[in-house]
Design a protein around this motif. Structure first.
Motif, PDB file in Angstrom:
ATOM      1  N   THR A 203      10.872  14.456  -8.401  1.00  0.00           N
ATOM      2  CA  THR A 203      10.270  15.246  -9.486  1.00  0.00           C
ATOM      3  C   THR A 203      11.164  16.406  -9.881  1.00  0.00           C
ATOM      4  O   THR A 203      11.420  16.653 -11.068  1.00  0.00           O
ATOM      5  CB  THR A 203       8.890  15.770  -9.059  1.00  0.00           C
ATOM      6  OG1 THR A 203       8.002  14.674  -8.834  1.00  0.00           O
ATOM      7  CG2 THR A 203       8.307  16.674 -10.144  1.00  0.00           C
ATOM      8  N   PHE A 204      11.692  17.113  -8.887  1.00  0.00           N
ATOM      9  CA  PHE A 204      12.517  18.279  -9.210  1.00  0.00           C
ATOM     10  C   PHE A 204      13.931  17.886  -9.605  1.00  0.00           C
ATOM     11  O   PHE A 204      14.602  18.653 -10.305  1.00  0.00           O
ATOM     12  CB  PHE A 204      12.505  19.264  -8.044  1.00  0.00           C
ATOM     13  CG  PHE A 204      11.202  20.011  -7.928  1.00  0.00           C
ATOM     14  CD1 PHE A 204      10.878  21.005  -8.829  1.00  0.00           C
ATOM     15  CD2 PHE A 204      10.288  19.692  -6.949  1.00  0.00           C
ATOM     16  CE1 PHE A 204       9.679  21.678  -8.759  1.00  0.00           C
ATOM     17  CE2 PHE A 204       9.075  20.356  -6.850  1.00  0.00           C
ATOM     18  CZ  PHE A 204       8.766  21.358  -7.763  1.00  0.00           C
TER      19      PHE A 204
ATOM     20  N   MET B  61       0.219  14.015 -20.518  1.00  0.00           N
ATOM     21  CA  MET B  61       0.233  14.463 -19.130  1.00  0.00           C
ATOM     22  C   MET B  61      -1.076  15.156 -18.768  1.00  0.00           C
ATOM     23  O   MET B  61      -1.570  15.039 -17.649  1.00  0.00           O
ATOM     24  CB  MET B  61       1.404  15.418 -18.888  1.00  0.00           C
ATOM     25  CG  MET B  61       2.770  14.758 -18.853  1.00  0.00           C
ATOM     26  SD  MET B  61       3.001  13.597 -17.464  1.00  0.00           S
ATOM     27  CE  MET B  61       2.728  12.026 -18.283  1.00  0.00           C
ATOM     28  N   GLY B  62      -1.654  15.862 -19.734  1.00  0.00           N
ATOM     29  CA  GLY B  62      -2.934  16.521 -19.502  1.00  0.00           C
ATOM     30  C   GLY B  62      -4.044  15.520 -19.236  1.00  0.00           C
ATOM     31  O   GLY B  62      -4.900  15.734 -18.368  1.00  0.00           O
ATOM     32  N   LEU B  63      -4.023  14.403 -19.955  1.00  0.00           N
ATOM     33  CA  LEU B  63      -5.031  13.356 -19.746  1.00  0.00           C
ATOM     34  C   LEU B  63      -4.886  12.745 -18.360  1.00  0.00           C
ATOM     35  O   LEU B  63      -5.885  12.534 -17.651  1.00  0.00           O
ATOM     36  CB  LEU B  63      -4.883  12.282 -20.820  1.00  0.00           C
ATOM     37  CG  LEU B  63      -5.906  11.140 -20.794  1.00  0.00           C
ATOM     38  CD1 LEU B  63      -7.315  11.686 -20.978  1.00  0.00           C
ATOM     39  CD2 LEU B  63      -5.588  10.113 -21.869  1.00  0.00           C
ATOM     40  N   LEU B  64      -3.643  12.466 -17.959  1.00  0.00           N
ATOM     41  CA  LEU B  64      -3.393  11.916 -16.628  1.00  0.00           C
ATOM     42  C   LEU B  64      -3.807  12.911 -15.546  1.00  0.00           C
ATOM     43  O   LEU B  64      -4.420  12.532 -14.532  1.00  0.00           O
ATOM     44  CB  LEU B  64      -1.910  11.563 -16.484  1.00  0.00           C
ATOM     45  CG  LEU B  64      -1.455  11.030 -15.125  1.00  0.00           C
ATOM     46  CD1 LEU B  64      -2.159   9.715 -14.798  1.00  0.00           C
ATOM     47  CD2 LEU B  64       0.064  10.836 -15.110  1.00  0.00           C
ATOM     48  N   LEU B  65      -3.510  14.169 -15.777  1.00  0.00           N
ATOM     49  CA  LEU B  65      -3.849  15.203 -14.803  1.00  0.00           C
ATOM     50  C   LEU B  65      -5.365  15.389 -14.690  1.00  0.00           C
ATOM     51  O   LEU B  65      -5.886  15.629 -13.598  1.00  0.00           O
ATOM     52  CB  LEU B  65      -3.188  16.524 -15.199  1.00  0.00           C
ATOM     53  CG  LEU B  65      -3.173  17.629 -14.144  1.00  0.00           C
ATOM     54  CD1 LEU B  65      -2.460  17.156 -12.892  1.00  0.00           C
ATOM     55  CD2 LEU B  65      -2.507  18.881 -14.701  1.00  0.00           C
TER      56      LEU B  65
ATOM     57  N   LEU C 106       3.583  10.246  -9.584  1.00  0.00           N
ATOM     58  CA  LEU C 106       2.928  10.488 -10.865  1.00  0.00           C
ATOM     59  C   LEU C 106       2.073  11.741 -10.818  1.00  0.00           C
ATOM     60  O   LEU C 106       2.006  12.509 -11.796  1.00  0.00           O
ATOM     61  CB  LEU C 106       2.077   9.274 -11.260  1.00  0.00           C
ATOM     62  CG  LEU C 106       2.854   8.007 -11.636  1.00  0.00           C
ATOM     63  CD1 LEU C 106       1.897   6.851 -11.901  1.00  0.00           C
ATOM     64  CD2 LEU C 106       3.730   8.255 -12.863  1.00  0.00           C
ATOM     65  N   SER C 107       1.414  11.983  -9.693  1.00  0.00           N
ATOM     66  CA  SER C 107       0.584  13.179  -9.547  1.00  0.00           C
ATOM     67  C   SER C 107       1.438  14.439  -9.624  1.00  0.00           C
ATOM     68  O   SER C 107       1.118  15.378 -10.353  1.00  0.00           O
ATOM     69  CB  SER C 107      -0.168  13.140  -8.210  1.00  0.00           C
ATOM     70  OG  SER C 107      -1.027  12.021  -8.138  1.00  0.00           O
TER      71      SER C 107
ATOM     72  N   GLN D  20       0.822  -1.197   0.000  1.00  0.00           N
ATOM     73  CA  GLN D  20       0.000   0.000   0.000  1.00  0.00           C
ATOM     74  C   GLN D  20       0.864   1.258   0.000  1.00  0.00           C
ATOM     75  O   GLN D  20       0.544   2.238  -0.671  1.00  0.00           O
ATOM     76  CB  GLN D  20      -0.930  -0.005   1.216  1.00  0.00           C
ATOM     77  CG  GLN D  20      -1.921   1.147   1.249  1.00  0.00           C
ATOM     78  CD  GLN D  20      -2.846   1.074   2.437  1.00  0.00           C
ATOM     79  OE1 GLN D  20      -2.729   0.183   3.264  1.00  0.00           O
ATOM     80  NE2 GLN D  20      -3.769   2.011   2.530  1.00  0.00           N
ATOM     81  N   ASP D  21       1.977   1.210   0.748  1.00  0.00           N
ATOM     82  CA  ASP D  21       2.890   2.354   0.787  1.00  0.00           C
ATOM     83  C   ASP D  21       3.543   2.578  -0.569  1.00  0.00           C
ATOM     84  O   ASP D  21       3.744   3.728  -0.986  1.00  0.00           O
ATOM     85  CB  ASP D  21       3.963   2.135   1.856  1.00  0.00           C
ATOM     86  CG  ASP D  21       3.390   2.172   3.267  1.00  0.00           C
ATOM     87  OD1 ASP D  21       2.334   2.800   3.452  1.00  0.00           O
ATOM     88  OD2 ASP D  21       3.994   1.555   4.167  1.00  0.00           O
ATOM     89  N   MET D  22       3.889   1.504  -1.270  1.00  0.00           N
ATOM     90  CA  MET D  22       4.483   1.632  -2.592  1.00  0.00           C
ATOM     91  C   MET D  22       3.485   2.226  -3.581  1.00  0.00           C
ATOM     92  O   MET D  22       3.834   3.082  -4.404  1.00  0.00           O
ATOM     93  CB  MET D  22       4.954   0.261  -3.089  1.00  0.00           C
ATOM     94  CG  MET D  22       5.581   0.280  -4.486  1.00  0.00           C
ATOM     95  SD  MET D  22       7.019   1.393  -4.602  1.00  0.00           S
ATOM     96  CE  MET D  22       8.193   0.500  -3.579  1.00  0.00           C
ATOM     97  N   ALA D  23       2.222   1.795  -3.490  1.00  0.00           N
ATOM     98  CA  ALA D  23       1.177   2.337  -4.359  1.00  0.00           C
ATOM     99  C   ALA D  23       0.978   3.827  -4.083  1.00  0.00           C
ATOM    100  O   ALA D  23       0.790   4.627  -5.015  1.00  0.00           O
ATOM    101  CB  ALA D  23      -0.128   1.580  -4.152  1.00  0.00           C
ATOM    102  N   PHE D  24       1.035   4.204  -2.803  1.00  0.00           N
ATOM    103  CA  PHE D  24       0.893   5.620  -2.437  1.00  0.00           C
ATOM    104  C   PHE D  24       2.052   6.436  -2.990  1.00  0.00           C
ATOM    105  O   PHE D  24       1.860   7.550  -3.493  1.00  0.00           O
ATOM    106  CB  PHE D  24       0.818   5.765  -0.919  1.00  0.00           C
ATOM    107  CG  PHE D  24       0.596   7.179  -0.452  1.00  0.00           C
ATOM    108  CD1 PHE D  24      -0.684   7.704  -0.387  1.00  0.00           C
ATOM    109  CD2 PHE D  24       1.667   7.979  -0.088  1.00  0.00           C
ATOM    110  CE1 PHE D  24      -0.896   9.007   0.037  1.00  0.00           C
ATOM    111  CE2 PHE D  24       1.469   9.285   0.331  1.00  0.00           C
ATOM    112  CZ  PHE D  24       0.182   9.796   0.400  1.00  0.00           C
ATOM    113  N   PHE D  25       3.270   5.872  -2.908  1.00  0.00           N
ATOM    114  CA  PHE D  25       4.440   6.576  -3.437  1.00  0.00           C
ATOM    115  C   PHE D  25       4.325   6.778  -4.947  1.00  0.00           C
ATOM    116  O   PHE D  25       4.574   7.882  -5.454  1.00  0.00           O
ATOM    117  CB  PHE D  25       5.710   5.796  -3.109  1.00  0.00           C
ATOM    118  CG  PHE D  25       6.925   6.281  -3.865  1.00  0.00           C
ATOM    119  CD1 PHE D  25       7.503   7.496  -3.570  1.00  0.00           C
ATOM    120  CD2 PHE D  25       7.464   5.512  -4.885  1.00  0.00           C
ATOM    121  CE1 PHE D  25       8.611   7.951  -4.273  1.00  0.00           C
ATOM    122  CE2 PHE D  25       8.563   5.945  -5.593  1.00  0.00           C
ATOM    123  CZ  PHE D  25       9.142   7.178  -5.288  1.00  0.00           C
TER     124      PHE D  25
END
Length: 213
Positions: A156-157, A186-190, A12-13, A2-7
């Motif tokens: 990300t940065f 990326m727009g579709l994912l967002l 990705l977000s 669950q922690d890996m899925a959250f990461f």
């Protein structure tokens, strides 16, 4: 698990809303008339500042919400609407109005502090990115998940820094068309992320309302 899925969801977000590869086009246009060394200095300073801003809101976002008596679900709904606007612009292949406008790009070209505005803020860390960081930190159910959000920000940065330092080579290799394709993806994912934010916020608000004494 669950922690890996959250990461993965957090990374990705954040990567979708920051969208550093899409920002390469704007970065190239703003740094086109300077040397490689100056361009790299701007890339370093702007990404570091953007990362610091994101980390600041990651650690203080909850306090800010409490101070203004704003619930996390209210921020989810507001942030989801904002993210959807950004996603809609990205799907159309346009520079998001939430991040930077064409007139701001034109007026910034000859300025020496472009690493602050408009690159660090709001191109990399606009209202959408800040809202996402606060929502993710407030959604973390454990210390491990909170650390996952911090790692996601740093990763990300870090990727953004690499892309900006090699922005001219990437732009020549991928081309404007390639950038547009990536921006639309990326727009579709967002957009999906925005709908999830809004739906979760509305449902939690509804549940809280009907359970009031």
């Amino acid at each position: 698990m669950q922690d890996m899925a959250f990461f993965l969801g957090s990374f990705l977000s954040l990567f979708a809303i920051v969208s550093p590869l899409s920002g390469v086009v704007t970065f190239v246009s703003l740094t086109n008339n300077i040397t490689f060394e100056e361009k790299n200095i701007i890339a370093n300073k702007s990404v570091i500042l953007a990362c610091i801003i994101a980390l600041f809101f990651a650690f203080t976002g909850g306090l800010i919400l409490d101070f203004f008596s704003i619930t996390i679900d209210s921020l989810r709904i507001a942030g989801g609407v904002l993210l959807f606007v950004v996603a809609f612009d990205m799907i159309l292949g346009k520079v998001s109005r939430e991040s930077i406008t064409d007139s701001e790009i034109d007026s910034s070209i000859d300025r020496s502090d472009i690493w602050i505005f408009p690159i660090a803020l709001p191109l990399l860390t606009g209202p959408g990115a800040i809202s996402t960081v606060i929502v993710l930190m407030s959604s973390a159910a454990s210390v491990i998940q909170s650390i996952s959000v911090i790692v996601s920000i740093l990763l990300t940065f870090a990727i953004s820094l690499v892309l900006f330092r090699f922005s001219r080579r990437i732009y020549k290799f991928v081309g404007y068309t390639g950038m547009l394709v990536f921006t639309r993806l990326m727009g579709l994912l967002l957009a999906a992320l925005a709908v999830n934010f809004i739906a979760t916020g509305l449902w939690n608000t509804y549940v809280s309302f009907i359970t009031l004494p």
